[in-house]
Design an enzyme around this catalytic site. Structure first.
Site, PDB file in Angstrom:
ATOM      1  N   ARG A 190      -4.290   3.122   7.324  1.00  0.00           N
ATOM      2  CA  ARG A 190      -3.313   2.428   8.164  1.00  0.00           C
ATOM      3  C   ARG A 190      -2.173   3.370   8.521  1.00  0.00           C
ATOM      4  NH1 ARG A 190      -2.946  -3.569   5.245  1.00  0.00           N
ATOM      5  NH2 ARG A 190      -5.199  -3.967   5.319  1.00  0.00           N
TER       6      ARG A 190
ATOM      7  N   GLU B 107       3.051  -8.147  -3.291  1.00  0.00           N
ATOM      8  CA  GLU B 107       1.730  -8.606  -2.873  1.00  0.00           C
ATOM      9  C   GLU B 107       0.657  -7.617  -3.324  1.00  0.00           C
ATOM     10  OE1 GLU B 107      -1.101  -8.149   0.852  1.00  0.00           O
ATOM     11  OE2 GLU B 107       1.044  -8.256   1.329  1.00  0.00           O
TER      12      GLU B 107
ATOM     13  N   SER C  30      -3.932 -10.680  -0.123  1.00  0.00           N
ATOM     14  CA  SER C  30      -3.728 -11.795   0.797  1.00  0.00           C
ATOM     15  C   SER C  30      -5.075 -12.458   1.026  1.00  0.00           C
ATOM     16  CB  SER C  30      -3.153 -11.320   2.136  1.00  0.00           C
ATOM     17  OG  SER C  30      -1.772 -11.096   2.052  1.00  0.00           O
TER      18      SER C  30
ATOM     19  N   ARG D 124      -2.547  -0.757  -5.705  1.00  0.00           N
ATOM     20  CA  ARG D 124      -1.481  -1.633  -6.206  1.00  0.00           C
ATOM     21  C   ARG D 124      -1.826  -2.194  -7.585  1.00  0.00           C
ATOM     22  NH1 ARG D 124       1.699  -4.657  -1.252  1.00  0.00           N
ATOM     23  NH2 ARG D 124       1.931  -2.788   0.038  1.00  0.00           N
TER      24      ARG D 124
END
Length: 432
Positions: A269, A356, A359, A398
């Site tokens: 990304r 987060e 999702s 993460r």
């Protein structure tokens, strides 16, 4: 993509639903409303011209071929045929413009989604575990990783620029252990089929899941070395893109649903617009690993499938014994393609906040319409659009962050979660 007929027939309701996201989302309907009116006018014009052409045909058929009336009707027929052709071409152009505009309109929020414009209006629906307590001040993962010599931000930047990291020794092994653990859980216990898709996809695939055309700036587009290639290739931002598009332009049998796939892929990304945000550590990288869950369901089982997928992602955190919470995102904080999203947010004691880590979204038929993914409810029945759901289970980098921070010890070492020890071959990370 929304259904054009539904948008046109329920313009006020659709506008009100989109306004829950933002004024800009509702305003996106304005050009569609104008083009919709033009479309109706052109359809009416084509129909009236076609009726006139039929009358001219009938009169010409009854007239003497040598009469002035025959000649007059023949000329009228030619003129009307040309006018119909022009109207049909204009209608085709208007409908193409409508589809272009419709591709930019986000999905309608589910009625169960709370109102609100940003994350401050999200609703925590449940929490699992307790925040770990320490007899010392917990460190952030970048300090832990650099102290152990397993996270190398300087060399990552030397090789590739900002937002890239080199993982050494135990950190690289931890990343690999997490990927294997997640895939084993999803395939052996939760019934998912493992997929290893290409990491480069056509622009059509990105359109199908909603990344294009609106979010082109967040994508890495490759150079087209072959001038004869009719499509562009992009590095995938998530496995959701290739896995969802496995069934693009297909009609599935209802008895095959639900379908459940899992895939490990690296993700890429550009993080456009994130300058200055999360500049330290692994939180926001240009390249990162994820294990993704993707489900295909009927509309009737859509909500159930979404809840099940979310629970499957949560199970990873439970097995790792990482404290987390689940938040239901408000209308203004959801991704454009989603109609309902749960965020799994893991506690990071070194930073003193929740972040987060997954999702889990239900897209309804929004992606299925863009990618033409349908199913046949029963033999010979008319095909219907199915529903798609997806979620990370989990974002691997993460998860590494969460383990380093929640399992840290005062001497700078990190305890390895019990379920990962067979993959890691050790109980404590002491360094490279």
């Amino acid at each position: 993509m929304l259904d054009l007929r539904h948008v046109v027939d329920h313009m006020d309701d659709v506008r009100a639903a989109l306004a829950r996201r933002s004024p800009a989302a509702a305003a996106a309907l304005a050009p569609i409303a104008e083009l919709g009116q033009k479309r109706r006018e052109l359809i009416a014009l084509s129909e009236s011209k076609a009726a006139a052409r039929n009358q001219a045909n009938e009169k010409m058929a009854k007239a003497d071929k040598k009469s002035a009336e025959f000649t007059e009707q023949r000329e009228a027929l030619k003129r009307l045929s040309g006018e119909i052709k022009d109207a049909e071409q204009a209608l085709k152009e208007v409908e193409a413009k409508i589809q272009e505009q419709l591709a930019l309109v986000p999905n309608l929020p589910d009625p169960s989604v709370p109102d609100g414009q940003d994350e401050s209006h999200n609703v925590v629906v449940r929490t699992w575990g307790d925040k770990p307590s320490y007899g010392f001040t917990p460190k952030s993962h970048w300090d832990i990783g650099e102290g152990l010599g397993v996270l190398d931000f300087a060399r990552g930047a030397k090789l590739s620029g900002s937002r890239f990291t080199v993982l050494w020794g135990a950190a690289a092994r931890l990343e690999r252990a997490l990927i294997n653990f997640m895939l084993d859980l999803h395939t052996r216990e939760q019934g998912y089929t493992e997929i290893l898709p290409p990491f480069l996809v056509k622009d059509a695939a990105l359109f199908g899941t909603g990344q294009l055309p609106k979010f082109a700036d967040d994508l890495f587009k490759t150079h087209k070395s072959d001038p004869e290639r009719a499509y562009d290739l992009y590095l995938i931002p998530t496995a959701e893109v290739p896995v969802t598009n496995l069934h693009a332009d297909e009609i599935l049998d209802a008895d095959k649903l639900p379908l459940a796939y899992t895939a490990y892929t690296p993700c890429f990304r550009a993080e456009a617009g994130s300058h200055g945000k999360d500049v330290r550590g692994l939180i926001r990288q240009h390249q990162f690993d994820k294990v993704e869950l993707v489900r295909f369901s009927t509309p009737e089982t859509s909500a159930e499938s979404h809840e099940k997928l979310t629970q499957h992602a949560e199970e990873v955190l439970k097995r790792l014994k990482l404290h987390y919470r689940v938040s239901l995102l408000c209308a203004g904080d959801m991704g454009g393609a989603s109609q309902k999203t749960y965020d799994l947010e893991v506690w990071l004691p070194g930073q003193g906040l929740y972040r987060e880590i997954s999702s889990c979204s239900n897209f309804g038929d929004y992606q299925a319409r863009r990618a033409a993914i349908r199913y046949r409810p029963e033999p010979k029945a008319k095909p219907r659009l199915l529903h798609t759901q997806n979620g990370s289970a989990l974002a691997v980098g993460r998860t590494v962050i969460a383990i380093l921070e929640q399992y840290q010890q005062q001497d700078g070492t990190v305890v390895v979660p019990e379920v990962l020890r067979p993959f890691m071959g050790c109980e404590v990370i002491k360094g490279v």
